[in-house]
Design a protein around this motif. Structure first.
Motif, short mmCIF file in Angstrom:
data_model
loop_
_atom_site.label_atom_id
_atom_site.label_comp_id
_atom_site.label_asym_id
_atom_site.label_seq_id
_atom_site.Cartn_x
_atom_site.Cartn_y
_atom_site.Cartn_z
N VAL A 36 0.85 -1.19 0.00
CA VAL A 36 0.00 0.00 0.00
C VAL A 36 0.89 1.24 0.00
N TRP A 37 0.30 2.38 -0.34
CA TRP A 37 0.96 3.67 -0.25
C TRP A 37 0.41 4.37 0.98
N ILE A 38 1.29 4.87 1.85
CA ILE A 38 0.84 5.56 3.06
C ILE A 38 1.45 6.97 3.12
N ALA A 39 0.73 7.86 3.79
CA ALA A 39 1.19 9.22 4.03
C ALA A 39 0.55 9.72 5.31
N ASP A 40 1.19 10.72 5.95
CA ASP A 40 0.61 11.27 7.17
C ASP A 40 0.34 12.77 7.06
N GLY A 41 0.73 13.39 5.96
CA GLY A 41 0.47 14.81 5.76
C GLY A 41 1.48 15.70 6.44
N GLY A 42 2.34 15.15 7.28
CA GLY A 42 3.36 15.92 7.97
C GLY A 42 4.73 15.59 7.43
N LYS A 43 5.38 14.63 8.06
CA LYS A 43 6.70 14.20 7.61
C LYS A 43 6.61 13.51 6.25
N ARG A 44 5.59 12.71 6.07
CA ARG A 44 5.40 11.98 4.82
C ARG A 44 4.22 12.61 4.08
N LYS A 45 4.52 13.43 3.07
CA LYS A 45 3.50 14.18 2.34
C LYS A 45 2.76 13.29 1.35
N SER A 46 1.58 13.76 0.93
CA SER A 46 0.75 12.97 0.02
C SER A 46 1.35 12.89 -1.38
N ASP A 47 2.19 13.87 -1.77
CA ASP A 47 2.80 13.81 -3.10
C ASP A 47 4.07 12.95 -3.12
N ALA A 48 4.51 12.49 -1.95
CA ALA A 48 5.67 11.58 -1.85
C ALA A 48 5.35 10.49 -0.84
#
Length: 102
Positions: A36-48
């Motif tokens: 899966v692709w995960i992101a948290d919006g802080g350290k891990r942005k949605s575009d990466a």
């Protein structure tokens, strides 16, 4: 509610392995049953987002409808929505823990 073995877009997860272990994130894409692709919006942005093996994640029963709706309608999600979903989940869990403690 989500089943424990099938990841869904918008589902809140806890990272159990890797550099970000112990942190929470949101599934923003499903590659197959294994990744899966995960992101948290802080350290891990949605575009990466981070590609993560499902066995390294704890799939939590919470699904953010805001994130899921945004991804299905526009194909993307803002970092603010990801942070909002994780904050909302954390607030809900802390309230549940306080009820249990009283």
């Amino acid at each position: 509610m989500a089943t424990s073995n099938m990841p869904q877009i918008g589902q809140i997860v806890r990272v159990n392995r890797g550099r970000e272990s112990g942190s929470y994130a949101v599934i923003i894409g499903v590659v197959d049953q294994r990744y899966v692709w995960i992101a948290d919006g802080g350290k891990r942005k949605s575009d990466a987002p981070k590609k993560k093996n499902v066995i390294h994640l704890e799939l939590l029963p919470a699904i953010s409808s805001e994130v899921a709706d945004s991804i299905t309608t526009t194909g993307r999600v803002t970092n603010g929505k990801l942070r909002f979903a994780l904050t909302k989940y954390a607030d809900h869990e802390s309230a549940k823990a306080q009820e249990k403690g009283e």
